[in-house]
Enzyme design. Structure first.
Site: not given
Ligand code: R5P
Length: 312
Positions: A96, A130, A169, A192, A194, A219, A223-224
């Site tokens: 990323r 990614h 996204d 989206k 950030r 996606d 991750d989280t």
């Protein structure tokens, strides 16, 4: 280089074992451990002189230790006169950080590429980067596999009526379009943005028709789980009947598992490019194995067959 040898570090021995089972060969013998001062030590325990060698090691948690382990394994193989060394990195961590999009930031995905090459990698085999442009950070051949067919086949069997594929996204929208085509479904895209560099995403807008449909979100990684939760709640607000989610890399850091448990997503389908811990084995999480694809790709690299043909 008529003999194929596959080694693993400590990142994902279960996947490495499944890959060698596909290939019908034993796992290469090595010892890889940390001394009490945290220095990592590697010893390859069999002759690799002029052999075609592969090291399977995703850059999963603990990311930095797994990266250094991989670099040291590559160095050990190089110094043991391996004929060719392929780094098999099913999950390319740091992917990323792939552009200088604000002042005074690094391009770590490029730095890792340089480190791998200097350590001794002659080729890279990886899965769903990614951003595909990361391939160009390497001056050695890169084979990038995709989990898209695996995920598409899984959902094709479910045969949903009124399915819409949702890109979580804009960055994933091309891959989501491919998935939508394979499933004969329309595409919608979440816009989206950030907020800052922290792992918190903000979902703003849905581009496309989703009302009354079953949504399948795509996606590259979870991750989280913050993006997933936001996407699911936005889709629900827009009148979607049910939401299914899929991704290639289940990173599941922080409270991802808690978030997935309490979020109204029906099922989350992922692959085993990174290890799945016991507490991550929820009923609503389905894991598809990439081992046959990785094994087939290793066989094809070793024998000089086309990898592209695997996806035609
Ligand atoms: C970001 O650009 C990636 O494609 C994923 O959307 C992101 O890594 C998901 O992160 P999280 O699960 O923490 O929201």
């Amino acid at each position: 280089m008529d003999e194929l040898k596959v080694f693993t570090g400590n990142a994902h021995p279960v996947l490495a074992q499944a890959v060698v089972e596909y290939l019908g060969i034993p796992l290469g013998k090595s010892e890889v451990f940390q001394f009490s001062n945290e220095n990592i030590f590697v010893r390859i325990l069999e002759n690799v002189r002029q052999r075609d060698t592969f090291v399977i090691q995703p850059l999963s948690s603990p990311v930095n230790a797994n990266l250094v382990e991989l670099l040291i394994m590559l160095d050990a193989l190089k110094r043991a006169s391996a004929g060719r060394i392929t780094a098999v990195i099913p999950y390319y961590g740091y992917g990323r950080t792939d552009k200088k999009d604000q002042p005074r930031v690094p391009i770590t995905a490029r730095l890792i590429a340089d480190l791998l090459t200097v350590a001794g990698a002659n080729r890279l085999l990886t899965v769903d980067l990614h951003a595909a442009q990361i391939q160009g950070f390497f001056n050695i051949p890169v084979d990038e596999l995709t989990a898209l067919n695996l995920l598409a086949n899984y959902f094709a069997e479910r045969d949903f009526d009124d399915l819409v594929v949702v890109a979580t996204d804009i960055g994933i929208s091309k891959r989501a379009r491919d998935l939508a085509e394979k499933l004969n479904a329309p595409l919608a895209i979440m816009e989206k943005r950030r907020a800052g560099n922290v792992d918190q995403a903000e979902t703003l807008n849905v581009i496309g028709e989703v009302e009354g449909r079953v949504a399948l979100t795509l996606d590259d990684e979870i991750d989280t789980g913050g993006s997933l939760v936001n996407v699911v709640s936005t889709l629900k607000e827009q009148g979607v009947k049910e939401v299914y989610a899929c991704c290639s890399h289940p990173i599941f850091s922080d409270s991802a598992i808690q978030r997935i448990t309490s979020c109204p997503v029906k099922e989350v389908v992922v692959t085993d490019t990174v290890p799945i811990k016991d507490n991550e084995k929820l009923d609503k999480i389905t894991v598809l194995s990439m081992a046959p694809l990785l094994g087939e790709a290793i066989h094809r690299i070793h024998t000089g067959l086309s990898i592209g043909a695997m996806f035609e």
